[in-house]
Write an enzyme that holds these catalytic residues in place. Structure first.
Site, short mmCIF file in Angstrom:
data_model
loop_
_atom_site.label_atom_id
_atom_site.label_comp_id
_atom_site.label_asym_id
_atom_site.label_seq_id
_atom_site.Cartn_x
_atom_site.Cartn_y
_atom_site.Cartn_z
N HIS A 72 -7.59 19.15 36.52
CA HIS A 72 -8.37 20.58 35.90
C HIS A 72 -7.94 20.17 34.06
CE1 HIS A 72 -8.84 23.37 39.24
NE2 HIS A 72 -9.31 22.45 39.54
N TYR A 201 -7.14 33.38 36.89
CA TYR A 201 -6.36 34.57 36.56
C TYR A 201 -6.83 35.68 36.42
CZ TYR A 201 -2.81 31.16 37.04
OH TYR A 201 -1.48 29.87 37.24
N PRO A 294 5.61 33.41 40.20
CA PRO A 294 4.93 31.85 40.53
C PRO A 294 3.87 31.62 39.50
CG PRO A 294 4.26 33.26 42.12
CD PRO A 294 5.51 34.02 41.18
N LYS A 298 5.01 27.03 36.71
CA LYS A 298 6.67 26.57 36.84
C LYS A 298 7.25 26.49 37.85
CE LYS A 298 4.91 26.46 33.12
NZ LYS A 298 4.07 24.75 32.43
N TYR A 384 1.43 26.16 30.15
CA TYR A 384 0.91 25.89 30.58
C TYR A 384 1.19 24.85 31.08
CZ TYR A 384 -2.17 27.38 34.81
OH TYR A 384 -1.88 27.34 36.36
P1 FAD Z 1 13.51 23.91 47.72
O1 FAD Z 1 12.11 23.09 47.18
O2 FAD Z 1 13.36 25.12 48.22
O3 FAD Z 1 14.06 22.54 48.49
C1 FAD Z 1 15.76 23.06 48.96
C2 FAD Z 1 15.66 22.46 50.10
O4 FAD Z 1 17.39 22.41 50.17
C3 FAD Z 1 14.77 22.96 50.92
O5 FAD Z 1 14.42 22.15 51.57
C4 FAD Z 1 15.90 23.74 52.58
O6 FAD Z 1 15.94 23.59 53.75
C5 FAD Z 1 17.04 22.70 51.70
N1 FAD Z 1 18.19 23.50 51.93
C6 FAD Z 1 18.83 24.58 51.63
N2 FAD Z 1 20.16 24.95 52.15
C7 FAD Z 1 20.46 24.09 52.82
C8 FAD Z 1 21.64 23.76 52.93
N3 FAD Z 1 23.25 24.65 53.54
N4 FAD Z 1 22.07 22.37 53.47
C9 FAD Z 1 20.92 21.27 53.33
N5 FAD Z 1 19.71 21.47 52.73
C10 FAD Z 1 19.67 23.02 52.78
N6 FAD Z 1 6.01 27.92 42.77
C11 FAD Z 1 4.27 27.51 42.32
O7 FAD Z 1 4.84 26.46 40.83
N7 FAD Z 1 3.94 28.06 42.92
C12 FAD Z 1 3.60 29.03 43.97
O8 FAD Z 1 3.00 29.11 44.00
C13 FAD Z 1 4.43 28.54 44.74
N8 FAD Z 1 5.07 29.65 45.60
C14 FAD Z 1 6.47 29.34 46.49
C15 FAD Z 1 6.54 29.66 47.52
C16 FAD Z 1 7.45 30.75 48.32
C17 FAD Z 1 7.18 31.02 49.83
C18 FAD Z 1 8.19 29.75 47.81
C19 FAD Z 1 9.57 30.23 48.48
C20 FAD Z 1 8.36 28.90 46.77
C21 FAD Z 1 7.30 29.51 46.06
N9 FAD Z 1 7.16 28.39 45.01
C22 FAD Z 1 6.15 28.13 43.84
C23 FAD Z 1 8.29 27.71 44.16
C24 FAD Z 1 8.68 26.09 44.55
O9 FAD Z 1 7.88 26.09 45.60
C25 FAD Z 1 9.97 25.55 44.00
O10 FAD Z 1 10.34 26.16 42.39
C26 FAD Z 1 10.91 24.31 44.01
O11 FAD Z 1 10.27 24.11 46.11
C27 FAD Z 1 11.37 24.55 43.65
O12 FAD Z 1 11.71 22.53 44.84
P2 FAD Z 1 13.77 22.74 45.10
O13 FAD Z 1 13.22 21.05 45.65
O14 FAD Z 1 14.21 23.00 43.63
O15 FAD Z 1 13.79 23.47 46.38
C1 DHB Z 2 -0.75 28.25 42.27
C2 DHB Z 2 0.04 28.76 43.00
C3 DHB Z 2 0.41 29.00 40.91
O1 DHB Z 2 1.43 30.59 41.47
C4 DHB Z 2 -0.25 29.08 40.26
O2 DHB Z 2 0.11 29.82 38.86
C5 DHB Z 2 -1.67 28.49 40.29
C6 DHB Z 2 -1.50 27.73 41.14
C7 DHB Z 2 -1.19 27.35 43.70
O3 DHB Z 2 0.01 28.24 45.05
O4 DHB Z 2 -2.40 27.06 43.87
#
Ligand code: FAD
Ligand code: DHB
Length: 391
Positions: A72, A201, A294, A298, A384
């Site tokens: 995009h 948005y 979200p 980021k 962004y």
């Molecule tokens: P995570 O993906 O959370 O991974 C952490 C891992 O550690 C998980 O698999 C978990 O199960 C594991 N863990 C936890 N506790 C333990 C333990 N005790 N022992 C071993 N393992 C453990 N970001 C966006 O930019 N746009 C979005 O639309 C968006 N939607 C989201 C929706 C939800 C519901 C959530 C929770 C987050 C969302 N985010 C979004 C944020 C984005 O998904 C996260 O920033 C990203 O997943 C970060 O990656 P990570 O690997 O740091 O953490």
């Molecule tokens: C999506 C999520 C976001 O938080 C965003 O800013 C843009 C896109 C998505 O889930 O596609």
């Protein structure tokens, strides 16, 4: 068990770190509380920054992304009666890619599996020990109920917002900042072709709405809802009606096409940062150290940027006994963390409505400026599409 780097969490931060370390010849073991299937199917982020795409490509993880993802040039920003396109490529020469976190996760799992990465899924009782020494270790109970001890040179907490790593930094050392927002997102996935070429948005007196997508046949949409909202109160019809109103169905002939909803959930929104991101032989990366609302897309990109900085720092520490990058990791990573924390807060507070009519006028003024001034638009575009890793 013994390894060089013990990684807690097999989300994007943990698996990408194991991948990057392996490229430097560094061994790691990953422990994860959930099952592989559960981690792979969590519906989360959808937008990859320019630097995230470049990094994934440079380490052999870009092939399916380039084939199946969608590039995009920018986003649409709108409010009632007006829609404006902000073109990131024209403004900053950088684009973003639409490629779901589920897909990034699948690519990481496949790459780690083919390299023989040791990952323990479905563990319980994960605990971190002796982080102040050069011989830290992690204990856990494995999927068969057997108590395990994993000795390592370094422990990395990639265990998201609910894992134990963040709490392993002593209270006397850590500091945290938090902002809880007075609204949540109701997110849906729908089996319908997106009604837009690029993300929309939308500011609206009824609340923020966003139209995103996952593919040419799957749409992802969000509605601002009050905290504590029960999805059961939102029928499919109510959701599509709310989206149509807020996204401007009928405005200049634009139409929102509804379709079968396959997933519905409510996401609370908060900003959170814990510092330092390193304590002794423990390093924190991704959501374990920081959470953003979200709106700026980021969260996943920050997790990628953290581990992109951490992997070379650990390689220098473990291979060359050079602690320089490891010592500066927390400060280096936090520069970007605070930039993205600000940007996510700014996008969130510009677009979500409150009951305050003064705030509404400020938001509309800000939206008009961002969409009419090249300087305003370039600021949004630069943040962004994302600053270079290590900027
Ligand atoms: P995570 O993906 O959370 O991974 C952490 C891992 O550690 C998980 O698999 C978990 O199960 C594991 N863990 C936890 N506790 C333990 C333990 N005790 N022992 C071993 N393992 C453990 N970001 C966006 O930019 N746009 C979005 O639309 C968006 N939607 C989201 C929706 C939800 C519901 C959530 C929770 C987050 C969302 N985010 C979004 C944020 C984005 O998904 C996260 O920033 C990203 O997943 C970060 O990656 P990570 O690997 O740091 O953490
Ligand atoms: C999506 C999520 C976001 O938080 C965003 O800013 C843009 C896109 C998505 O889930 O596609």
């Amino acid at each position: 068990m013994r390894t060089e780097v013990a990684i807690i969490g097999a989300g994007p931060a943990g698996l990408l770190l194991s991948h990057l370390l392996a490229q430097d010849g560094i061994e790691s073991v990953v422990v994860e509380i959930r099952s592989a299937e559960y981690v792979a199917s969590r519906i989360r982020a959808g937008v990859l920054e320019h630097s995230t795409v470049e990094l994934l490509e440079s380490v052999g993880l870009g092939e399916r992304l380039r084939r199946e993802g969608d590039e995009h040039r920018g986003i649409h920003l709108q409010w009632p009666e007006e829609r404006h396109h902000i073109d990131f490529v024209d403004l900053t020469d950088r684009s973003v890619w639409i490629y779901g976190q589920t897909e990034v996760q699948k690519d990481l799992v496949a790459a780690r599996a083919s390299a023989g990465q040791e990952i323990h899924y479905e563990v319980t009782d994960t605990a971190l020990h002796d982080l102040d020494t050069e011989r830290p270790y992690v204990t856990f109970t494995d999927v068969d109920g057997v108590a395990q001890r994993l000795d390592a040179d370094v422990v990395v907490g990639c265990d998201g917002s609910f894992g134990p790593s963040r709490g392993a930094v002593p209270d006397s050392v850590k500091q945290s900042w938090e902002r809880v927002y007075p609204y949540s997102w109701l997110g849906i996935l729908a089996d319908v072709a997106p009604s837009t070429d690029e993300l929309i948005y939308a500011w609206h007196p009824d609340g923020f709405a966003m139209h995103s997508m996952r593919s040419s046949t799957v749409s992802r949409l969000y509605l601002q809802v009050p905290n504590g909202t029960d999805v059961a109160d939102w029928s499919d019809e109510r959701i599509w009606d709310g989206l149509a109103t807020r996204l401007g169905h009928g405005q200049d002939g634009w139409q929102l096409n509804p379709g079968p909803i396959t997933e519905k959930s409510v996401l609370p929104m908060r900003s959170f940062v814990q510092t330092p991101m390193r304590h002794g032989r423990l390093f924190l990366a991704g959501d374990a150290a920081h959470i953003v609302p979200p709106t700026g897309a980021k969260g996943l990109n920050l997790a990628v940027a953290d581990v992109a900085m951490l992997a070379p720092a650990l390689a220098a520490l473990l291979r060359k006994k050079d602690p320089t990058l490891a010592d500066s990791y927390s400060d280096d990573a936090l520069r970007r963390v605070w930039r993205c924390t600000h940007f996510s807060w700014w996008m969130t507070t510009m677009l979500h409505t409150s009951d305050d009519p003064f705030d509404a006028q400020l938001q509309l003024s800000q939206l008009r400026w961002v969409t009419s001034s090249e300087a305003g638009a370039a600021g949004l575009a630069e943040n962004y599409a994302g600053l270079p890793i290590g900027f």
